[in-house]
Write a protein that holds these residues in place. Structure first.
Motif, PDB file in Angstrom:
ATOM      1  N   PRO A 147      24.637  28.363   0.578  1.00  0.00           N
ATOM      2  CA  PRO A 147      24.199  27.205   1.363  1.00  0.00           C
ATOM      3  C   PRO A 147      25.062  25.964   1.111  1.00  0.00           C
ATOM      4  O   PRO A 147      25.585  25.779   0.021  1.00  0.00           O
ATOM      5  CB  PRO A 147      22.763  26.961   0.918  1.00  0.00           C
ATOM      6  CG  PRO A 147      22.470  27.941  -0.150  1.00  0.00           C
ATOM      7  CD  PRO A 147      23.655  28.807  -0.356  1.00  0.00           C
ATOM      8  N   VAL A 148      25.207  25.146   2.124  1.00  0.00           N
ATOM      9  CA  VAL A 148      25.948  23.893   2.021  1.00  0.00           C
ATOM     10  C   VAL A 148      25.175  22.949   1.110  1.00  0.00           C
ATOM     11  O   VAL A 148      23.947  22.858   1.210  1.00  0.00           O
ATOM     12  CB  VAL A 148      26.101  23.268   3.422  1.00  0.00           C
ATOM     13  CG1 VAL A 148      26.788  21.915   3.332  1.00  0.00           C
ATOM     14  CG2 VAL A 148      26.849  24.208   4.335  1.00  0.00           C
ATOM     15  N   PRO A 149      25.861  22.237   0.204  1.00  0.00           N
ATOM     16  CA  PRO A 149      25.129  21.286  -0.643  1.00  0.00           C
ATOM     17  C   PRO A 149      24.364  20.275   0.219  1.00  0.00           C
ATOM     18  O   PRO A 149      24.861  19.812   1.235  1.00  0.00           O
ATOM     19  CB  PRO A 149      26.229  20.595  -1.437  1.00  0.00           C
ATOM     20  CG  PRO A 149      27.357  21.552  -1.431  1.00  0.00           C
ATOM     21  CD  PRO A 149      27.265  22.282  -0.118  1.00  0.00           C
ATOM     22  N   ASP A 150      23.176  19.983  -0.201  1.00  0.00           N
ATOM     23  CA  ASP A 150      22.336  19.031   0.524  1.00  0.00           C
ATOM     24  C   ASP A 150      21.946  17.902  -0.419  1.00  0.00           C
ATOM     25  O   ASP A 150      22.350  17.881  -1.576  1.00  0.00           O
ATOM     26  CB  ASP A 150      21.109  19.738   1.101  1.00  0.00           C
ATOM     27  CG  ASP A 150      20.300  20.460   0.033  1.00  0.00           C
ATOM     28  OD1 ASP A 150      20.724  20.480  -1.133  1.00  0.00           O
ATOM     29  OD2 ASP A 150      19.238  20.991   0.349  1.00  0.00           O
ATOM     30  N   GLY A 192      23.303  14.638   6.072  1.00  0.00           N
ATOM     31  CA  GLY A 192      23.493  14.689   7.515  1.00  0.00           C
ATOM     32  C   GLY A 192      23.437  13.275   8.070  1.00  0.00           C
ATOM     33  O   GLY A 192      24.065  12.368   7.530  1.00  0.00           O
ATOM     34  N   PRO A 193      22.649  13.070   9.128  1.00  0.00           N
ATOM     35  CA  PRO A 193      22.559  11.723   9.693  1.00  0.00           C
ATOM     36  C   PRO A 193      21.656  10.785   8.877  1.00  0.00           C
ATOM     37  O   PRO A 193      21.590   9.597   9.137  1.00  0.00           O
ATOM     38  CB  PRO A 193      21.958  11.960  11.075  1.00  0.00           C
ATOM     39  CG  PRO A 193      21.167  13.208  10.914  1.00  0.00           C
ATOM     40  CD  PRO A 193      21.913  14.046   9.913  1.00  0.00           C
ATOM     41  N   ASP A 194      20.963  11.325   7.905  1.00  0.00           N
ATOM     42  CA  ASP A 194      20.042  10.535   7.076  1.00  0.00           C
ATOM     43  C   ASP A 194      20.685  10.215   5.734  1.00  0.00           C
ATOM     44  O   ASP A 194      21.742  10.714   5.398  1.00  0.00           O
ATOM     45  CB  ASP A 194      18.738  11.311   6.843  1.00  0.00           C
ATOM     46  CG  ASP A 194      18.072  11.711   8.138  1.00  0.00           C
ATOM     47  OD1 ASP A 194      18.035  10.881   9.067  1.00  0.00           O
ATOM     48  OD2 ASP A 194      17.605  12.859   8.228  1.00  0.00           O
TER      49      ASP A 194
END
Length: 92
Positions: free
Chosen positions: A25-28, A63-65
């Protein structure tokens, strides 16, 4: 904070299954928060700033947040309390 946003990927069944399939998974944001928290240099820098009375803030994009953690040092109020001493009774 990271655990409230997303369970720890090291113990989350869905993440370990993706890793087994070769898809990482992409790091979040929660992962980035954990990385920041586990960095001893970041910890020392944050404590040094707080001890000097300087606020600390970290902005983690997702992301956008974005998530912002801000800590502002404040002097603790000290309440002086007299130790309890039981009343003295006279013997008769």
């Amino acid at each position: 904070m990271a655990d409230r946003l997303d369970p720890d990927p090291e113990v989350s069944p869905w993440v370990t299954e993706l890793m087994r399939m070769g898809r990482v998974p992409v790091p979040d944001a929660p992962t980035e928060i954990r990385v920041w928290c586990d960095d001893p240099g970041e910890e020392r820098a944050a404590f040094a700033r707080l001890e000097q009375g300087v606020p600390v803030s970290v902005v983690i994009p997702d992301g956008p947040d974005r998530y912002t953690l801000a800590v502002c040092p404040q002097r603790a109020r000290v309440l002086l309390v007299q130790p309890y001493s039981p009343p003295q009774f006279r013997k008769r």
